[in-house]
Design an enzyme around this catalytic site. Structure first.
Site, PDB file in Angstrom:
ATOM      1  N   LYS A 157       0.802  -1.285  -0.007  1.00 39.14           N
ATOM      2  CA  LYS A 157       0.091   0.072  -0.050  1.00 39.14           C
ATOM      3  C   LYS A 157       0.965   1.231  -0.013  1.00 39.14           C
ATOM      4  O   LYS A 157       1.818   1.101   0.640  1.00 39.14           O
ATOM      5  CB  LYS A 157      -0.895   0.150   1.321  1.00 39.14           C
ATOM      6  CG  LYS A 157      -1.995  -0.848   1.386  1.00 39.14           C
ATOM      7  CD  LYS A 157      -3.089  -0.564   2.503  1.00 39.14           C
ATOM      8  CE  LYS A 157      -3.998  -1.643   2.377  1.00 39.14           C
ATOM      9  NZ  LYS A 157      -5.087  -1.483   1.227  1.00 39.14           N
TER      10      LYS A 157
ATOM     11  N   ARG B 256     -10.466 -11.047   1.105  1.00 36.80           N
ATOM     12  CA  ARG B 256     -11.468 -12.035   0.399  1.00 36.80           C
ATOM     13  C   ARG B 256     -10.869 -13.524   0.552  1.00 36.80           C
ATOM     14  O   ARG B 256     -11.397 -14.680   0.472  1.00 36.80           O
ATOM     15  CB  ARG B 256     -11.722 -11.815  -0.976  1.00 36.80           C
ATOM     16  CG  ARG B 256     -10.475 -11.565  -1.884  1.00 36.80           C
ATOM     17  CD  ARG B 256     -10.666 -10.719  -3.161  1.00 36.80           C
ATOM     18  NE  ARG B 256     -10.847  -9.508  -2.993  1.00 36.80           N
ATOM     19  CZ  ARG B 256     -11.025  -8.634  -3.820  1.00 36.80           C
ATOM     20  NH1 ARG B 256     -11.153  -8.926  -4.957  1.00 36.80           N
ATOM     21  NH2 ARG B 256     -11.078  -7.182  -3.442  1.00 36.80           N
TER      22      ARG B 256
END
Ligand code: BES
Ligand code: ZN
Ligand code: ZN
Length: 473
Positions: free
Chosen positions: A255, A327
């Site tokens: 990130k 996920r």
């Protein structure tokens, strides 16, 4: 502390008093008469407005705090909660007597007022730095009816919301997956809850390649925390599943800005807290709480893009982005919930930045494959006043996920945008047809940069109330 007062009338109170007032009502001509001074015109009765009147020794108490409630016919439990919260910001008293009668209407009972005001007091005073210190304020509620149960129930809910806030506000060096495990054990070991902890060894034996894959880059083990509450005989179980990434660096798909990624376990905090309410209120329901928890970090063993992992249900996934880690861990938890025979599943996750881009930070994104489950969820969220917005599940979002030449699925692909829908579709690949499922993306709603009446800056505790309420019979 909040308790029902033994007093019958506010005029006998020894401490500062709170006097709620609707626009339609005369603020209090009797007190005006006693004080020999007509202050009624000075009182702002708009929602949340505070007017302090000093009694100059003519009554037992020194100050009456008039709290505006707005128009009576527009009032709701939520508007009462918010009005009091706004007013409390400017009241600095250690001991307050609150006259509930003034807030009661044809539709709002004494218990409703007690509930709204209790929630207001706990939620508006939340302060991470003061957690664990002794409560120094006392509120006494004057009511003609017994409101002790309402106070107790609202306290359970509000304290659990605050607990979710605390868990999500805690820095990741102080709240690792192992700390989350410890917290869950501490919270439920004395309750009617069966606790199962799956560590890396057990997860490996089971084949939970999604959770273990994400965990590869971390020096701290992963856990799957499984809590089981049996409150309704042999009714089918509902599973509450929460994303528990205690810090999300993005992994090798690093990130650029990872500030606040300590809150990437807010889904876990939400389901733990909602489960706590269900257990403490001894609700008639059968519920699992399942939390896959790990950090998403980088080391020499971390997942790389192009890697292929085998998930708990046997499907293979090509990792196209290590930052789409939520996920992967949720998919294994969803599979596990179904192995445990849960028939309804709600997962909660800070899953995608795309959800925030799509619908902003006020609404939680909702996806569901079952109309009646969705309807009961949505109507509950209206009652609890938590904003949600339904989003689409559709094959068009599953299609790009099936583009890999080396695996069944990729974990990230949104060539036409709609990343939050694609993430939901990825999860749907792990839900069997006979399961009623709701997915909640709280990436936007789980933290706030601004302090509002009921929610201070930081983690919000979103969806605890709605999820707990859903099981109320
Ligand atoms: N934890 C993030 C999502 C997130 C973003 C939560 C902002 C709270 C605030 C999640 O794991 C993530 O990084 N998602 C990626 C998915 C993408 C790589 C497909 C995202 O949203 O960018
Ligand atoms: Zn991520
Ligand atoms: Zn994440």
């Amino acid at each position: 502390m909040i308790k029902q007062s033994k007093l019958e009338h506010i005029k006998d109170a020894k401490h500062a008093v709170i006097h709620p007032v609707y626009k339609e009502r005369n603020a209090c001509s009797k007190i005006s008469n006693i004080l020999d001074y007509d202050f009624t015109g000075q009182i702002d009765k708009s929602k949340g407005k505070l007017t302090a009147i000093h009694t100059l020794g003519k009554l037992d108490y020194n100050t009456i705090y008039f709290v505006g409630l707005g128009y009576k016919d527009e009032a709701s439990k939520y508007s009462l909660t918010e009005s009091l919260a706004k007013a409390l910001k400017d009241i600095d008293e250690k001991h307050l007597v609150v006259d509930l009668k003034r807030a009661v209407t044809d539709d709002i009972t004494f218990s409703d007022v007690a509930e709204s005001f209790t929630e207001s007091i706990y939620l508006s005073s939340y302060d991470y730095k003061k957690v664990g210190t002794e409560e120094d304020k006392t509120y006494e509620f004057i009511a003609k009816e017994d409101v002790s149960k309402a106070i107790e129930n609202a306290s359970i809910v509000a304290k659990s919301i605050n607990r979710a806030r605390t868990l999500a506000n805690t820095p990741s060096n102080l709240l690792t997956p192992l700390d989350l495990e410890k917290t869950a054990i501490e919270m439920f070991s004395k309750e009617n809850v069966e606790i199962t902890i799956l560590d890396n060894k057990k997860l490996k034996k089971m084949g939970a390649g999604g959770l273990l894959g994400v965990n590869q880059g971390s020096d701290i083990e992963a856990r799957m925390i499984v809590l089981k509450y049996n409150g309704n005989h042999d009714e089918d179980y509902t599973a509450l599943v929460g994303k528990g990434v205690t810090f999300d660096t993005g992994g090798y798909s690093l990130k650029r800005n990872m500030v606040n990624m300590k809150t990437d376990m807010h889904g876990a905090a939400t389901v733990l807290s909602a489960f706590e309410v269900i257990v403490k209120k001894k609700m008639k329901a059968n519920v699992y709480c399942i939390i896959p928890t790990t950090e998403n970090m980088i080391n020499g063993s971390a997942l790389k893009v192009d890697d292929v992992i085998t998930m708990l249900n046997g499907k293979t996934v090509e990792v196209t982005n290590t930052d789409a880690e939520g996920r992967l861990i949720l998919a294994d938890a969803l599979t596990h919930a179904q192995t445990l025979n849960a028939k309804r599943i709600i997962d909660v996750a800070t899953l995608t930045g795309a959800c925030v881009v799509g619908i902003g930070s006020d609404h939680t994104g909702v996806w569901s494959n079952d109309e009646s489950f969705y309807k009961s969820f949505y109507s509950t969220s209206l009652q609890t006043n938590e904003l949600t917005w339904r989003m689409p599940l559709h094959d068009v979002f599953n299609k790009p996920l099936k583009s890999s030449i080396v695996a069944d699925l990729v974990n990230s692909a949104a060539p036409k945008g709609g990343g939050a829908n694609v993430a939901a579709s990825f999860l749907s690949e792990f839900i069997n047809e006979d399961i009623a499922w709701i997915h909640l993306d709280i990436a936007g709603t789980s933290s706030t940069k601004e302090t509002s009446a009921l929610t201070p800056k930081g983690a919000t505790g979103v969806m605890v109330k709605t999820l707990a309420h859903l099981f109320e019979n």
